[in-house]
Design a protein around this motif. Sequence first.
Motif, PDB file in Angstrom:
ATOM      1  N   GLU A  83       0.837  -1.199   0.000  1.00 32.94           N
ATOM      2  CA  GLU A  83       0.000   0.000   0.000  1.00 32.94           C
ATOM      3  C   GLU A  83       0.871   1.248   0.000  1.00 32.94           C
ATOM      4  OE1 GLU A  83      -3.669   0.594   2.676  1.00 32.94           O
ATOM      5  OE2 GLU A  83      -2.705  -1.267   3.346  1.00 32.94           O
ATOM      6  N   THR A  84       0.417   2.274  -0.699  1.00 33.98           N
ATOM      7  CA  THR A  84       1.143   3.532  -0.694  1.00 33.98           C
ATOM      8  C   THR A  84       0.548   4.451   0.371  1.00 33.98           C
ATOM      9  OG1 THR A  84       1.808   3.425  -2.987  1.00 33.98           O
ATOM     10  CG2 THR A  84       1.571   5.619  -2.063  1.00 33.98           C
ATOM     11  N   ARG A  85       1.424   5.130   1.108  1.00 36.82           N
ATOM     12  CA  ARG A  85       0.943   6.097   2.089  1.00 36.82           C
ATOM     13  C   ARG A  85       0.220   7.251   1.404  1.00 36.82           C
ATOM     14  NH1 ARG A  85       2.460   5.890   7.606  1.00 36.82           N
ATOM     15  NH2 ARG A  85       3.003   3.696   7.813  1.00 36.82           N
ATOM     16  N   LYS A  86      -0.822   7.709   2.053  1.00 35.62           N
ATOM     17  CA  LYS A  86      -1.515   8.897   1.553  1.00 35.62           C
ATOM     18  C   LYS A  86      -0.544  10.064   1.725  1.00 35.62           C
ATOM     19  CE  LYS A  86      -5.700  11.161   2.292  1.00 35.62           C
ATOM     20  NZ  LYS A  86      -6.009  11.761   3.559  1.00 35.62           N
ATOM     21  N   ARG A  87      -0.442  10.880   0.697  1.00 38.93           N
ATOM     22  CA  ARG A  87       0.490  11.996   0.732  1.00 38.93           C
ATOM     23  C   ARG A  87       0.040  13.041   1.749  1.00 38.93           C
ATOM     24  NH1 ARG A  87       3.816  14.189  -3.418  1.00 38.93           N
ATOM     25  NH2 ARG A  87       4.888  15.962  -2.523  1.00 38.93           N
ATOM     26  N   VAL A  88       0.935  13.419   2.637  1.00 44.06           N
ATOM     27  CA  VAL A  88       0.567  14.448   3.611  1.00 44.06           C
ATOM     28  C   VAL A  88       0.580  15.815   2.941  1.00 44.06           C
ATOM     29  CG1 VAL A  88       1.434  13.228   5.620  1.00 44.06           C
ATOM     30  CG2 VAL A  88       2.960  14.759   4.382  1.00 44.06           C
ATOM     31  N   VAL A  89      -0.206  16.712   3.453  1.00 43.80           N
ATOM     32  CA  VAL A  89      -0.184  18.069   2.927  1.00 43.80           C
ATOM     33  C   VAL A  89       0.791  18.870   3.780  1.00 43.80           C
ATOM     34  CG1 VAL A  89      -1.536  20.120   2.407  1.00 43.80           C
ATOM     35  CG2 VAL A  89      -2.557  17.853   2.192  1.00 43.80           C
ATOM     36  N   VAL A  90       1.753  19.453   3.128  1.00 40.46           N
ATOM     37  CA  VAL A  90       2.779  20.168   3.870  1.00 40.46           C
ATOM     38  C   VAL A  90       2.477  21.658   3.886  1.00 40.46           C
ATOM     39  CG1 VAL A  90       5.221  20.727   3.911  1.00 40.46           C
ATOM     40  CG2 VAL A  90       4.493  18.436   3.257  1.00 40.46           C
ATOM     41  N   SER A  91       2.543  22.212   5.073  1.00 42.90           N
ATOM     42  CA  SER A  91       2.384  23.669   5.177  1.00 42.90           C
ATOM     43  C   SER A  91       3.732  24.299   4.868  1.00 42.90           C
ATOM     44  CB  SER A  91       1.968  24.015   6.603  1.00 42.90           C
ATOM     45  OG  SER A  91       2.881  23.410   7.499  1.00 42.90           O
ATOM     46  N   LYS A  92       3.725  25.262   3.993  1.00 45.59           N
ATOM     47  CA  LYS A  92       5.010  25.873   3.603  1.00 45.59           C
ATOM     48  C   LYS A  92       5.319  27.088   4.457  1.00 45.59           C
ATOM     49  CE  LYS A  92       4.668  24.349  -1.086  1.00 45.59           C
ATOM     50  NZ  LYS A  92       4.763  24.667  -2.483  1.00 45.59           N
TER      51      LYS A  92
END
Lengths: 470, 470
Positions: free
Chosen positions: B461-470
């Motif tokens: 399974e691939t990890r769900k991509r986290v949303v990164v705060s810039k």
Amino acid sequence: MITNQVKQKFIEIVGSENYFDSKTERLVYSYDATPNFQSMPDAVIVPSNKDDVASIVKLCNAYHIPIVPRGSGTNLCAGTCPTEGGLVIIFTRMNQILEIDEENLTVTVQPGVITQDLINAVEQRGLFYPPDPSSMKISTIGGNINENSGGLRGLKYGVTRDYVLALEAVLPNGDIIQTGGKLAKDVAGYDLTRLFVGSEGTLCVITEATLKLIPMPETKKTMLALYEDLEAAARTVSSIIANRIIPTTLEFLDQPTLEVVEDFAKIGLPTDVKAVLLIEQDGTADIVEHDMEKIRTICLKEQAKSVQIAKTTEEAAALTAARRAALSALARLKPTTILEDATVPRSEIAKMVKAINEIAEKYNVKICTFGHAGDGNLHPTVPTDARNEEEMERVEKAFEEIFARAIELGGTITGEHGVGVMKAPYLEWKLGSAGISAMKAIKEAFDPNNIMNPGKVFAKETRKRVVVSK
Amino acid sequence: MITNQVKQKFIEIVGSENYFDSKTERLVYSYDATPNFQSMPDAVIVPSNKDDVASIVKLCNAYHIPIVPRGSGTNLCAGTCPTEGGLVIIFTRMNQILEIDEENLTVTVQPGVITQDLINAVEQRGLFYPPDPSSMKISTIGGNINENSGGLRGLKYGVTRDYVLALEAVLPNGDIIQTGGKLAKDVAGYDLTRLFVGSEGTLCVITEATLKLIPMPETKKTMLALYEDLEAAARTVSSIIANRIIPTTLEFLDQPTLEVVEDFAKIGLPTDVKAVLLIEQDGTADIVEHDMEKIRTICLKEQAKSVQIAKTTEEAAALTAARRAALSALARLKPTTILEDATVPRSEIAKMVKAINEIAEKYNVKICTFGHAGDGNLHPTVPTDARNEEEMERVEKAFEEIFARAIELGGTITGEHGVGVMKAPYLEWKLGSAGISAMKAIKEAFDPNNIMNPGKVFAKETRKRVVVSK
């Protein structure tokens, strides 16, 4: 065969001004720089971006139309000859240098950029792109990547493969993938970047590349060492390396080649010696001075008749330019010029030069030999006439024996030209049937319909191995 | 599961003294240097030559028994943890340096040779094998090739891949193939050599390798630049390269790492600064002198607090040895040490260092950062305790965000450690689903029964991509 219906779909992608199928236009793309190979494509198409390419590839995959990606067609293995017809893709609308990144020392280009233009552009910024195939004034970076081109500076700096950091490529199924990055290190999965470099258009269509640059060397010097004995010249090559000096360039030219090159370039090359070595070193002034002196001593110890260091940059440039022109010069001798690139470990270069001359005598063919001796990469070249069937048969036998001898010496059938159609029947000599099977498995995994440059690399039949007398 | 009948067949190949399946013996090979991964193999086998390996592989293929080729198990991605059981192959009986070829500048080795032993052997002949993973005192060349290991000298000299000229390997079907040769150039078919380098034991078992050597640099110097500001140190890295200097080594250590390393090595490292750069240049004395002076100027211009050049070879060696010991030193802090190797283009190193510190704060975890800054290859390291589930969850989230940020900056999830089990769930973030599919196609083509190090590289399974705060 491309039906009218499919033709319309291609035209929808690129516009009618970028799709050609008249006999004249197809004729232009029916051959490349390899003598004796010609085959008409069904059409020629000029995409403007990766999405065009992806749409074209999808269509070709759906209709099983062969694709031949083509740069300037300078290759010497018939790799861009459309032997099974189909569609030739050319990249004259994808010829931009997209970015020179001075912080990361990279350049990002489209495949249609001319090699020399790229080199000039980065040198203006004090940066250096070492791979310099002899065809670099005409060849494209896309072609260089597909063939993993070498060049005169390969000994010190390596080949195209060593400078490709990232690729954007369209796979046979139409997927667009990005490999690598502007990264000194990347081990995220298999090294697709380097699998694609040198894959001769049989696995994907390359639509963009990011290349590594290095700082421009401070200075360079060029030397010519003259020999009365072929093997002494060849021995010098091993001796320089064994003395722990890696020159930028270490080229060999035999007497027949020298004569022809001098007649073409008229720069005062000696034509009365058996061979010369053209040697270049670059780096800081100190290192260049030091190495050139050491090389001079080695040459003389190995019985060089004389050693001349070019006095000016112009003289040095003229020498290198003359060497680069060897193929053009040799091509003036006879209607057909066959140039090969059998390669051996550099310790075996003297044996290989000797073998080439014996083979030339055995089959009564003229072989001019020159090449990247420091890489063990020789270019035995036969000026001949394709219309003379009897002679052509002897030429072919001579080359077969050269390939066989190269492999016996721990070498390979091709150092930098690629396999293409020309050397496909000999590939098994190098790889064995297990090696061929492994490569075919990759090809079939990527391209089950065999649309990507079919007929290249993998031969329908393998040549029977000749028995070489030692 | 290995039945008694199959066990007898393995014993026929290697003898009962080279086949182990007691619980104690299996336990030894149930883990590698990666924390938190353990799984029992069914047995351990010790072949003595390629034919043994081929027979073992054929048997495993026939009975669908997983194979885990293992060097010294120093890898940090759980790449040699037998997650699906099966047979661990170790190479303690295939540990010979077979030849050092001084004419062609190559060394031919069996996979079980210890990296440091190889380096010592060639240095005695005045030759140089640059790849120097921090684990080189323990790691094997076979492991280095399977992981495409990097090291401290990668900035100037490249990684393991750049030094592998030829391989002998056993494919999953039992075929023994030879790739490449003692050749500076070879384009006979696809570049299987470089496909196998870094393939983490998922495509073949490597049984022999020929590596490229280069002349030993004349001398070297080592410098320590001290900074009160993390980002100033990181900016210096870009600035050195942008000034067209390529040092051999350009390492970064932050204050928490410095403290721990000094406590371990006790060589007088500064622990009251925010970061140091450890910089090494090699070459001729002139070049080293010249480059070190230029680097010193750049460091000071970028607000280094001070710059110290090691006065003696011993002092220089102590600095490098201390850096190499960073993981061992950090491992003393807490029961569990997780060391990662997110990598970015070197121009982004300042942003990445900043991001790592912000992420550490956000998840309230201690992150010590050090690594090969010149390669953009950082090792954010978390001393933690695997038994503390709540903290481990925060650690994992922090690393996920580090990977995501690295990719946003044009980087990769792993620069030199490999994917293994540990980073498999994140691989798609770097490659996209099309890239993963292309790699899987290769895997399936070579290894249809999935016997070669199964469960590595490709995640269920691939990890769900986290949303990164810039």
